[in-house]
Enzyme design. Structure first.
Site, short mmCIF file in Angstrom:
data_model
loop_
_atom_site.label_atom_id
_atom_site.label_comp_id
_atom_site.label_asym_id
_atom_site.label_seq_id
_atom_site.Cartn_x
_atom_site.Cartn_y
_atom_site.Cartn_z
N CYS A 10 -51.13 -40.40 14.57
CA CYS A 10 -51.88 -41.29 15.46
C CYS A 10 -52.32 -42.55 14.73
O CYS A 10 -52.25 -43.66 15.27
CB CYS A 10 -53.07 -40.57 16.08
N CYS B 157 -49.49 -37.87 19.10
CA CYS B 157 -50.10 -36.60 18.69
C CYS B 157 -49.11 -35.44 18.86
O CYS B 157 -48.61 -35.19 19.96
CB CYS B 157 -51.35 -36.34 19.52
N CYS C 153 -50.71 -47.00 15.41
CA CYS C 153 -51.51 -48.07 16.01
C CYS C 153 -50.92 -49.44 15.70
O CYS C 153 -50.78 -49.81 14.53
CB CYS C 153 -52.95 -47.99 15.51
N CYS D 285 -51.48 -44.16 20.13
CA CYS D 285 -52.08 -43.12 19.29
C CYS D 285 -52.14 -41.78 20.02
O CYS D 285 -52.01 -40.72 19.40
CB CYS D 285 -53.46 -43.54 18.80
N ASP E 274 -67.95 -40.04 32.55
CA ASP E 274 -67.63 -41.25 31.80
C ASP E 274 -68.40 -42.48 32.29
O ASP E 274 -67.97 -43.61 32.08
CB ASP E 274 -66.12 -41.53 31.87
N CYS F 130 -56.18 -31.02 12.95
CA CYS F 130 -55.32 -32.16 12.61
C CYS F 130 -54.61 -31.98 11.28
O CYS F 130 -53.50 -32.50 11.09
CB CYS F 130 -56.14 -33.45 12.58
N CYS G 275 -51.89 -34.44 9.14
CA CYS G 275 -51.16 -35.34 10.04
C CYS G 275 -51.85 -36.69 10.17
O CYS G 275 -53.07 -36.77 10.32
CB CYS G 275 -51.03 -34.68 11.41
#
Length: 397
Positions: free
Chosen positions: A216, A270, A220, A266, A156, A210, A213
């Site tokens: 998420c 899930c 927000c 978010c 990262d 997903c 759905c």
């Protein structure tokens, strides 16, 4: 699941020459998986460096839209990010690894304790960059010693598209919230990469699970998703509390609630997270002091105390002033009159960023008459224009 032997799509290269013997690629990969698990990794997958070519345009469109906000490093040399071979021309295989950091409690429960601060799950313990990089380097050293090769390790901090590479390597898929989702660990995976000159067996890419759905997207607080699979970072609370160097835009302050570093909404929404909670232990433990810290205590931190509290924590990277800015927004949203003294004391802080946030917090907590009286004594001595603007705007609200 990590290290599954079924679903190996093909071989990316020939038999590999180790220090002493010829090792079949599949045998080497099996040993690699075993070693990775012993080092604390939960998932491992392998893909080709060119596997993310079709995702390159999505990234370029994101940059062109300005959705990255002030994260200028994302827009720098985008080719290095969209093609691993541009970053390192000798790479033949990309090994993607995941470490579970799923919480041991409801990460959103703290949002109801409005006199306390909500710190994102990933930042409640030691900095994952430091922890996982040590594991990655150990695995890379094992690979070099076992099979003559060159490697590069990333966590990262470089121009690496970790999530598309992870999907290509079969670890998970990019969900509608743009984060990686794993069938085994939900939305709670730290990712790391090892680039190598070895040709290793590639895993079958993961498909999107997903479906219809929208949990998420609908969770927000600031409507940061203009569409599924699209993020406008400029509206994201994680961006606003971490990357944003200036005042929090007024339109998002109320929506922040008591989120003082990052946002888990978010991720926590899930449905795949249920698998992360079934007998799987997170590798990075949260510090008790960072689970739901008192806003009053945090507001009293000077720079040395801030550095001490967040030693080895990713929170330390934002600096004391930006962090206290976030704390003051949370104080303003707390509806707790006992926090007035904490905010009022920070009207004299050396940082204009802190003073401006203190003005807003007091405007939320004090009756209009009390706030107006405070303004008549504090505003004349305020020299910073941005803080003066906060006083004037708050007085008109």
């Amino acid at each position: 699941m990590a290290g599954r032997r079924a679903g190996v799509a093909d071989l990316c290269g020939p038999r590999l020459l180790s220090n002493t013997d010829l090792i079949a690629p599949a045998e080497l990969k099996a040993a690699l998986i075993e070693t990775a698990h012993a080092l604390g990794f939960d998932q491992l997958g392998v893909t080709r460096p060119e596997a993310t070519a079709e995702r390159a345009q999505y990234f370029l469109d994101f940059i062109a839209s300005g959705g990255h906000g002030d994260m200028d490093w994302l827009a720098r040399e985008p080719q290095r990010r969209t093609d691993p071979r541009t970053l390192w021309s000798e790479v033949r295989s990309v090994i993607m690894l995941g470490v579970n950091y799923g919480p041991d409690e409801d990460p959103l429960a703290v949002l109801q304790a409005r006199s306390h601060g909500a710190i994102s799950v990933y930042a409640r313990g030691d900095d994952y960059h430091d922890v996982i990089k040590k594991q990655l380097k150990a695995l890379a050293r094992w690979l070099v010693a076992t099979a003559s090769c060159d490697v590069k390790v990333f966590i990262d901090t470089a121009a690496v598209m970790e999530k598309p590479l992870s999907q290509a390597a079969g670890i998970g898929w990019q969900g509608k919230h743009t984060n990686l989702v794993s069938r085994g660990f939900g939305s709670w995976l730290f990712l790391g990469a090892i680039y190598t000159t070895l040709g290793l067996p590639c895993d079958t890419p993961e498909i999107d699970h997903c479906g219809s759905c929208r949990a998420c997207l609908e969770s927000c607080p600031t409507a940061a998703f203009p569409a599924p699979y699209q993020l406008d970072a400029r509206r994201c609370i994680s961006y606003l509390t971490i990357e944003n160097k200036g005042p929090i835009p007024h339109e998002f302050r109320k929506a922040m609630g008591n989120r003082i570093y990052g946002c888990d909404d978010c991720l926590a929404a899930c449905p795949w997270n249920k698998f992360a909670q079934e007998g799987r232990e997170a590798k990075l433990a949260a510090r008790d002091a960072l689970r739901a810290p008192s806003l009053a205590d945090l507001a009293g931190l000077d720079d040395p105390a801030f550095r001490a509290l967040f030693s080895k924590s990713p929170v330390k990277r934002v600096g004391r002033d930006r962090f206290i800015r976030n704390v003051l927004i949370a104080i303003g949203n707390s509806d707790d009159p006992t926090l007035v003294a904490s905010a009022e004391r920070l009207l004299a802080d050396p940082s204009p960023l802190v003073r401006g946030a203190a003005v807003w917090a007091l405007a939320q907590l004090l009756p209009p008459e009390a706030f107006a009286k405070l303004a008549t004594t504090a505003l004349p001595s305020e020299q910073d224009q941005s803080v003066r603007d906060e006083w004037r705007l708050a007085s008109r609200e």
